[in-house]
Write a protein that holds these residues in place. Structure first.
Motif, mmCIF file in Angstrom:
data_model
loop_
_atom_site.group_PDB
_atom_site.id
_atom_site.type_symbol
_atom_site.label_atom_id
_atom_site.label_comp_id
_atom_site.label_asym_id
_atom_site.label_seq_id
_atom_site.Cartn_x
_atom_site.Cartn_y
_atom_site.Cartn_z
ATOM 1 N N ILE A 103 0.917 -1.339 0.048
ATOM 2 C CA ILE A 103 -0.004 -0.036 -0.026
ATOM 3 C C ILE A 103 0.724 1.280 -0.024
ATOM 4 O O ILE A 103 0.320 2.137 -0.062
ATOM 5 N N GLY A 137 -1.511 -0.571 -5.536
ATOM 6 C CA GLY A 137 -2.640 -1.200 -6.488
ATOM 7 C C GLY A 137 -2.959 -0.352 -7.520
ATOM 8 O O GLY A 137 -3.090 -0.689 -8.875
ATOM 9 N N PHE A 138 -2.564 1.063 -7.687
ATOM 10 C CA PHE A 138 -2.791 2.107 -8.843
ATOM 11 C C PHE A 138 -1.997 1.534 -9.966
ATOM 12 O O PHE A 138 -2.234 2.107 -11.086
ATOM 13 N N VAL A 164 -0.851 -1.620 -10.751
ATOM 14 C CA VAL A 164 -1.158 -2.980 -11.191
ATOM 15 C C VAL A 164 -1.357 -3.334 -12.648
ATOM 16 O O VAL A 164 -0.668 -4.237 -13.434
ATOM 17 N N TRP A 211 -11.482 -8.366 -9.250
ATOM 18 C CA TRP A 211 -11.292 -7.945 -10.937
ATOM 19 C C TRP A 211 -12.152 -8.627 -11.685
ATOM 20 O O TRP A 211 -12.562 -7.868 -12.533
ATOM 21 N N LEU A 242 -15.610 -6.874 -11.155
ATOM 22 C CA LEU A 242 -15.623 -5.477 -11.806
ATOM 23 C C LEU A 242 -15.710 -5.540 -13.476
ATOM 24 O O LEU A 242 -16.257 -4.849 -13.983
ATOM 25 N N LYS A 285 -2.062 10.092 3.486
ATOM 26 C CA LYS A 285 -1.286 9.509 4.560
ATOM 27 C C LYS A 285 -1.241 10.656 5.551
ATOM 28 O O LYS A 285 -1.352 10.309 6.940
ATOM 29 N N GLY A 305 -7.505 2.064 3.758
ATOM 30 C CA GLY A 305 -6.282 1.988 3.725
ATOM 31 C C GLY A 305 -5.693 2.864 5.169
ATOM 32 O O GLY A 305 -4.481 3.298 5.347
ATOM 33 N N PRO A 345 -3.733 -0.314 8.150
ATOM 34 C CA PRO A 345 -3.180 -1.477 7.606
ATOM 35 C C PRO A 345 -3.152 -2.725 8.500
ATOM 36 O O PRO A 345 -3.261 -3.851 7.969
ATOM 37 N N ASP A 346 -2.912 -2.577 9.821
ATOM 38 C CA ASP A 346 -2.705 -3.691 10.434
ATOM 39 C C ASP A 346 -3.703 -4.059 11.568
ATOM 40 O O ASP A 346 -3.371 -3.596 12.796
ATOM 41 N N LEU A 389 -15.128 -8.960 3.857
ATOM 42 C CA LEU A 389 -14.546 -9.465 2.692
ATOM 43 C C LEU A 389 -13.545 -10.676 2.968
ATOM 44 O O LEU A 389 -12.739 -10.309 3.695
ATOM 45 N N GLY A 413 -7.233 -2.457 6.394
ATOM 46 C CA GLY A 413 -6.971 -1.208 5.533
ATOM 47 C C GLY A 413 -5.912 -1.760 4.337
ATOM 48 O O GLY A 413 -5.738 -0.840 3.316
ATOM 49 N N PHE A 414 -5.125 -2.750 4.696
ATOM 50 C CA PHE A 414 -4.103 -3.213 3.682
ATOM 51 C C PHE A 414 -4.879 -3.744 2.481
ATOM 52 O O PHE A 414 -4.796 -3.252 1.297
ATOM 53 N N THR A 415 -5.772 -4.696 2.676
ATOM 54 C CA THR A 415 -6.452 -5.304 1.575
ATOM 55 C C THR A 415 -7.360 -4.439 0.922
ATOM 56 O O THR A 415 -7.456 -4.138 -0.213
ATOM 57 N N ASN A 425 -7.236 -1.136 0.698
ATOM 58 C CA ASN A 425 -6.453 -0.068 -0.185
ATOM 59 C C ASN A 425 -5.977 -0.648 -1.465
ATOM 60 O O ASN A 425 -6.071 -0.127 -2.501
ATOM 61 N N ILE A 426 -5.490 -1.872 -1.494
ATOM 62 C CA ILE A 426 -5.002 -2.486 -2.421
ATOM 63 C C ILE A 426 -6.155 -2.709 -3.493
ATOM 64 O O ILE A 426 -6.093 -2.318 -4.893
ATOM 65 N N CYS A 427 -7.311 -3.038 -3.043
ATOM 66 C CA CYS A 427 -8.491 -3.357 -3.832
ATOM 67 C C CYS A 427 -8.858 -2.133 -4.559
ATOM 68 O O CYS A 427 -8.885 -2.061 -5.740
ATOM 69 N N LYS A 435 -7.318 0.865 -5.199
ATOM 70 C CA LYS A 435 -6.396 1.201 -6.045
ATOM 71 C C LYS A 435 -6.204 0.496 -7.361
ATOM 72 O O LYS A 435 -6.201 0.974 -8.437
ATOM 73 N N SER A 436 -6.326 -0.913 -7.266
ATOM 74 C CA SER A 436 -6.164 -1.828 -8.384
ATOM 75 C C SER A 436 -7.688 -1.739 -9.131
ATOM 76 O O SER A 436 -7.570 -1.817 -10.469
ATOM 77 N N TRP A 437 -8.800 -1.480 -8.671
ATOM 78 C CA TRP A 437 -9.825 -1.308 -9.308
ATOM 79 C C TRP A 437 -9.673 0.064 -9.998
ATOM 80 O O TRP A 437 -10.073 0.143 -11.287
#
Lengths: 356, 356
Positions: free
Chosen positions: A190, A223-224, A226, A248, A251, B115, B153, B156-157, B188, B238-240, B242-244, B246-248
């Motif tokens: 992240i 993520g952005f 990927v 994904w 989506l 952040k 995000g 994250p922990d 999720l 927040g880790f999962t 944020n990655i989701c 941003k990757s979307w």
């Protein structure tokens, strides 16, 4: 039809596990034999009474590269993992895996229940020397090409060592499948600043840097980044990877449905859609490529290729072709020396550790 | 221009943090005042020399609902979190947050460095009674509507308690923002069978079930369900998250680029694309809605709304409107009693625990 123990460089093909049924699997086998002239021989595993007429129709009953192994049971999507492995010993999936375990084949191709395939594959074939957990690694389209996601769900509770091994396994797979000589490997997280992930990520980042030229590690990937041309291999734990991959796909479907609804909402748009039809077909081929029919479960003593549950004959044909390629290049044995080197770097011998 | 301490039900608007600069923020403020008749008063925070002419041009310099607070510094995307918070005390973002801390405003809207906004907001405003960590919760389009992702995000922990609090925070936010009376909340994970996630997920699943009617918990949600009409709130760490998220966004861009390239590749397709232009505009509005301009950082003693770094005036206008709504319904105080009830269920009083 030949004796299937004659050549161990063969593929065990689970005919029964997918949503599309054995008809599609037989069609895929027929296509694969036509498409790949040097295809390894194939043992198709499943219900003999169902398969025999299908093979006959496809002119494969006496094909020199095709053998049939009867399996009376089928593992379904609703089966429980441990119950299926213990009780359904005569299922097509378990029998196909057993062929590899017994040295009668080197690769399994199945579009059946993923969890059971991963668990049974791991239990029966065991991991390669030095590898603790296998990893599922699909090929995903991105700007200008494809990347490999590893792990997409085999190992949800991953540790640093597992992710480091994923980097090595993914790197070898990218060489084979994407034809990239020195695949760029990134760690999904992240924040691209060092030390901005969680403890698993920070530990993995340090270990990957310590590997030197074993892996072409280019650093964290956010993520952005990927779906753009940043890396060829994206390393992550199986929890994150599975959620990503599945969301994904979700989506993509949502997009397709929304775009379709928009295109059909007025007569002018419908006409436009008709004229631009090729663009949508082109996009679909690009986004959901059947070229990559199967995701391998890497890190085992044998090749396990998981095809999508709804894989059609073309996807399955390519999974069969991939399995043959894994066997041809002796994929698994290429990896062991790299894993051994990595483990020496990560966990120096006790004698070294004691040196003052 | 009024004295900005006269009414504490006001919004502190960071004019300097976004990629688009203060011109866009002033334009957004102008739009918001026109669009929302009962908008709370706004203190715009930033460089006076830059803002004064912009406000004058927009006829906002003497507007009864607009005040200007000078801030000499700007926090940039490259700033380090702790350095910025300690050193850039005269930055627009930190001064906007201070207004809420000092009771001179109740909500901050900023499109600056996420952040730093999350860290400074948490440090200065502190969490609500009983809440340990705040959570970032964007609104995402899906089939037939929208869902809220919490946390995207901030944390994250995460631990079980944090995820349970996310369920409560997200549920209240869905009521406010999506207008759903009893939002369906999902967790999720990678398997919908009970006990198929990792230990964090399994613990959270059990705790959420124990909450009874506090949250309308409908169970685990898998990646493939995300963009379909299953739930209104998706809870994750927040880790999962944020990655989701941003990757979307990355996948959406990739789609758009690929589709565009396909549409432009032949003259006939270009013509089709022209006729169907409205469909693409419609899809873009559906997929990247400016209606939801800001993701709130929930769980703090005050409202913090993070607008996208590249938020345009319409997105920012809606973030300002949302901030006003948070203040109007006294959002934060509505949550505390639910958090208290949840904490009693999760961690019974020591006296109860000792009862034999």
């Amino acid at each position: 039809m030949e004796n299937f123990s004659a050549d161990t460089r063969r593929i065990a093909l689970d005919a029964m596990g997918g949503d599309m049924g054995p008809t599609e699997v037989v069609a895929a086998l027929q296509l694969a034999l036509r498409e790949f002239s040097d295809l390894c021989p194939v043992t198709i595993v499943g219900n003999e009474a169902e398969l025999t007429p299908l093979l006959q129709q496809a002119n494969l009953l006496d094909h020199p590269k095709v053998a049939l192994l009867h399996a009376s049971e089928v593992i379904t999507m609703g089966d429980e993992v441990m119950t299926a492995i213990k009780r359904k010993r005569d299922s097509s999936m378990i029998k196909a895996i057993e062929l590899v375990k017994n040295g009668e084949a080197r690769a399994v191709v199945s579009s059946g229940n993923t969890k059971i395939l991963v668990s049974a594959g791991t239990l029966k074939l065991r991991t390669l020397a030095g590898v603790e957990r296998p990893a599922l690694s699909p090929v995903i389209p991105r700007e200008g090409g494809h990347f490999i996601l590893i792990d997409a769900g085999a190992n949800p509770d991953a540790r640093v060592t597992h992710l480091v091994h994923n980097a090595i396994l993914g790197s070898h797979y990218a060489q084979l499948e994407l034809g990239v000589e020195r695949p760029r490997v990134g760690l999904l997280t992240i924040g691209t600043e060092e030390g901005k992930g969680n403890s698993l990520i920070n530990g993995t980042h340090e270990s990957l840097k310590a590997l030197g030229d074993l892996v072409n590690y280019v650093g964290p990937v956010e993520g952005f980044q990927v779906f753009f041309d940043h890396v060829d291999v994206i390393v992550c734990d199986g929890f994150t990877g599975n959620i990503c991959l599945k969301s994904w796909e979700s989506l993509s479907k949502f997009f397709r449905n929304e775009l379709k609804a928009q295109m059909l909402s007025t007569p002018v748009r419908r006409l436009g859609g008709l004229l631009a039809k090729g663009a949508f077909t082109g996009l679909r081929h690009r986004i959901q490529p059947e070229r990559y029919g199967g995701a391998p479960l890497l890190g085992l003593r044998g090749t396990v290729l998981k095809a999508h549950g709804s894989a059609n004959r073309y996807a399955l044909m390519n999974a069969i072709g991939d399995a043959s390629e894994f066997i041809r290049v002796d994929f698994t044995s290429r990896i062991e020396s790299d894993i051994e080197r990595a483990n020496k770097i990560l966990r120096p011998e006790p004698a070294d550790a004691k040196t003052p």
